[in-house]
Design a protein around this motif. Sequence first.
Motif, short mmCIF file in Angstrom:
data_model
loop_
_atom_site.label_atom_id
_atom_site.label_comp_id
_atom_site.label_asym_id
_atom_site.label_seq_id
_atom_site.Cartn_x
_atom_site.Cartn_y
_atom_site.Cartn_z
N GLU A 277 0.80 -1.22 0.00
CA GLU A 277 0.00 0.00 0.00
C GLU A 277 0.84 1.27 0.00
OE1 GLU A 277 -3.94 -0.17 2.16
OE2 GLU A 277 -2.87 -1.79 3.17
N ARG A 278 2.01 1.22 0.62
CA ARG A 278 2.85 2.42 0.67
C ARG A 278 3.21 2.89 -0.73
NH1 ARG A 278 8.34 3.55 1.20
NH2 ARG A 278 8.88 1.34 1.15
N LEU A 279 3.33 1.95 -1.67
CA LEU A 279 3.65 2.28 -3.05
C LEU A 279 2.41 2.30 -3.94
CD1 LEU A 279 6.92 0.18 -3.49
CD2 LEU A 279 6.71 2.63 -3.00
N VAL A 302 0.95 -2.42 -14.19
CA VAL A 302 2.13 -1.56 -14.18
C VAL A 302 3.32 -2.27 -14.80
CG1 VAL A 302 3.75 -0.29 -12.72
CG2 VAL A 302 1.31 -0.33 -12.14
N CYS A 303 3.51 -3.54 -14.43
CA CYS A 303 4.69 -4.28 -14.87
C CYS A 303 4.46 -5.77 -14.69
CB CYS A 303 5.91 -3.83 -14.06
SG CYS A 303 7.45 -4.68 -14.46
N THR A 339 9.51 -0.01 -6.47
CA THR A 339 9.46 1.44 -6.65
C THR A 339 9.41 1.77 -8.13
OG1 THR A 339 11.86 1.73 -6.74
CG2 THR A 339 10.82 1.74 -4.55
N GLY A 340 8.95 2.97 -8.44
CA GLY A 340 8.86 3.39 -9.85
C GLY A 340 10.19 3.32 -10.55
N GLN A 341 11.26 3.72 -9.86
CA GLN A 341 12.58 3.71 -10.47
C GLN A 341 13.06 2.29 -10.76
OE1 GLN A 341 15.54 5.73 -8.13
NE2 GLN A 341 17.19 5.33 -9.57
N GLU A 342 12.81 1.37 -9.83
CA GLU A 342 13.24 -0.01 -10.03
C GLU A 342 12.46 -0.69 -11.14
OE1 GLU A 342 14.74 -1.54 -5.69
OE2 GLU A 342 12.66 -0.82 -5.85
N ILE A 343 11.17 -0.39 -11.23
CA ILE A 343 10.36 -0.96 -12.31
C ILE A 343 10.83 -0.41 -13.66
CG2 ILE A 343 8.05 -0.93 -13.33
CD1 ILE A 343 6.93 -1.22 -10.50
#
Length: 387
Positions: A277-279, A302-303, A339-343
Amino acid sequence: MSRSNDAGHFFQTTEALATSERKTAKASNKRGKPIKLPSKILAARADPDNDACIYVAEAAGEIKRVNVDTGEVRKVFAQGVAPLPSLAICTHSQSVFAGCWDKNIYQIRLWDRRLVRTLQGHTDFVKCLLSTTLNGKPILVSGGADATIIIWDVEFSKPLHKLKGHTKSLQALAIDPRSVYEGTGIDAGFVLFSASSDREIRRWHISYCGAREFSDSIAKPILAHDTSVYSLCFDSEGDLWTASADKTAKHLVRTRDWEADTVLPHPDFVRDVVVAERLGVVVTACRDEDVRVWDIASGDLVCAFSGHFEEVTALVLLGKGSRVASVSIDGTIRSWGLTGQEIASYQEELKREADGLDAGEGDVQAKQGVLTAEEEAELAELMDDDD
């Protein structure tokens, strides 16, 4: 007379050969930083004492503690007789419980890896386990392929209650976080949600002195799916996320009498679901070998993390929900940043591979588990129990 478990030594259809070749080629990939174990991984649980570690149960009858960052693997228990399809961690007694094909539940003390006791009560495979407390005492809840739920007093190794209502194998258990009324009196207890291959989600009032099904649950269980429900996960709002063999994961809203307001479609059975939920994402594990990340608000994909070369059986959130570990029939544990950056980095890596910029890392044959051909077929039937 020698025996072989090598699929190449048996007659296979063209489709089976193509599948075997695809999986062999895919087995060499290093996505998710795979940690290879010697047999199929059937269950996983977070280590409450180390956010980088998980406990896993294998078809070889072993429990291991694995650090997904360092790759360190420590054997905790080696029953060695039959597969272990379920796990639960009890922080109160510092124990791990393992449900087995032999119908037993084993309790192993974590600090010295000693077998403390064996709980006997089910008449078929122990499919799911859940650990909690009542009146300050450790309680274990088990669900079996015998369609029975047993509430155990761990301290005295005895069943407190046996619950009948489902007509087919239990698949998942979860405690309603809005229902827990802990204390030292006879009223202390909680509401248990249970899911089964009969597609029903049932609710039970559990206390130390008694257990009963919700008055409306017998006549009206929650029927959100068309077939087996494999996983139950509550979010912070008290709503329920479910995963099913009907190829969907769903968000069931409490205030709408558990009506689904979000449906996440998949190409195959959905084995597990967890909520970060945090993300703002929910993560699902699918029999098609992929781990998918979905936006909670929109329900959009998302991915899709692709790395496993066999069915993904379980997910464990790590790093306060910033990443997820996935385990599989292929015997590997992989971890994925959420996280968005890792994805974005993962998707860029896929693009480089598609463009042919990354060299292959060599063929690595997918190791088979330690089961015989007959046991392999029985395991497949167990995992696909959806009728």
